[in-house]
Design an enzyme around this catalytic site. Sequence first.
Site, short mmCIF file in Angstrom:
data_model
loop_
_atom_site.label_atom_id
_atom_site.label_comp_id
_atom_site.label_asym_id
_atom_site.label_seq_id
_atom_site.Cartn_x
_atom_site.Cartn_y
_atom_site.Cartn_z
N CYS A 29 10.85 44.71 25.57
CA CYS A 29 11.23 45.76 26.53
C CYS A 29 12.46 46.54 26.03
O CYS A 29 13.52 45.96 25.81
CB CYS A 29 11.43 45.09 27.89
SG CYS A 29 12.71 45.75 28.92
N CYS A 32 15.57 46.64 28.24
CA CYS A 32 16.24 45.33 28.21
C CYS A 32 17.22 45.27 27.03
O CYS A 32 18.30 44.70 27.14
CB CYS A 32 15.22 44.19 28.03
SG CYS A 32 14.09 44.04 29.40
#
Lengths: 105, 314
Positions: A29, A32
């Site tokens: 991600c 993230c």
Amino acid sequence: MSISIANDKNYKELISEGFVIVDFYSTTCVPCKMFSRILEELTVDYPFINIVKVNITDYPRIGIDNQIEAVPTVLFINDGEEKEKVVGLMDEDEVLEKISQYYYG
Amino acid sequence: MDLFKTKSRVISAYDFRDIDLSTIIPPFEADSEQLESDIQLLRKQNCRRENVDTVKRDDLVTLSCSSSIKKFNKEKITLRTGKGLFNKELEEKLIGLRLYESAAVQVDGETVEVKILSITRNVLPELTDENVKCWGIDNVSTVEELKVYLTSVQKSAYIDQVSEGMAGEVQRLANEKSTFELDDREIENTKAESKKFLWSMLKTNGIDPDNSTDEEIQMATGMTLSQHKDFMEGMFIESFKSDLISYELIKKNNVVFTNTDYENALLEQMKFMETDNEEETRKTFTFDIFIKQKVSDYYFNMVESYIKDYLRKN
């Protein structure tokens, strides 16, 4: 104090005492990764803040137990008690505001 | 035995390697601001923490405080002066106090007794070869090597992001130049699957497509329902065509998926779902679903790794 990596065995212990920021993330991600960078920066300026990182791909059980439906999700915890859950990418100022609210509040 | 059972078929598959990637993928360019920021972070992470005797802005100060206000009654609290996370006014008044000094400061009209217990200052290391060598980064012992290393980290991140993001687009372009014989019923089924997926996606986002007006959907998502449907159908049909090409490649390259592969994937699935109910998992993760995933992944991974190689070389 620094960044701790959680697993099924140590998670509860890591969040049990004091103020903790828990970062639920996955390796693929992109937001993230951006958030991870923000936490790295914060650790330098605020070494007394505990940060716990949970890779939900490796430890889905912790994600399920905390009702994590998307990443990044951040929990602000005081003495094991969840104070707030924020879904999505936070910027540095937003995290500082939460530190002000829950660590110093 | 045909594992991927379709009536639709590929008549001629365009080789994705003949697509000129330079026309669709911008080359990697190092981000100098990011590089500076990375170096700055490394300097901060490797700073020297020095105990000092007078508080300045940005110092890490531990103090005790007492007052009639609950917030300012703490035996020991650590803060970074001037950031205002504890209390801006109080932090400003700490500046200039000495180690172990006690003082009565006015905060919000109340008196707060403070005592400085420790003062730590971060001293950033200079960016020199000697310092960089001590930072423990593999094969980095000079500033120049550090810049090369950080640029390579940037490039790796770019390659990962772009190759995954562009693989689908390269497949779509290859589909455009390929010819297919598509079975009407299978296309209708694919459209139905796309609708099912779209409905579930909208519902997850709090929108009930059966009971919402087009205006409401557009307000919430920026697209009308028919635009969503067209987009999703297009994506599913492209994906179906890519799977047809993928299966051709699988056959051509003699790739075999065995029952043992399925059993292993089933165990992985059970581990992921954290269940030991094998029977239930078999019902949701069928052999057909396993094959579909494998077929879909095979071509996608092939294209993705081709893009990665291209970006590494360029």
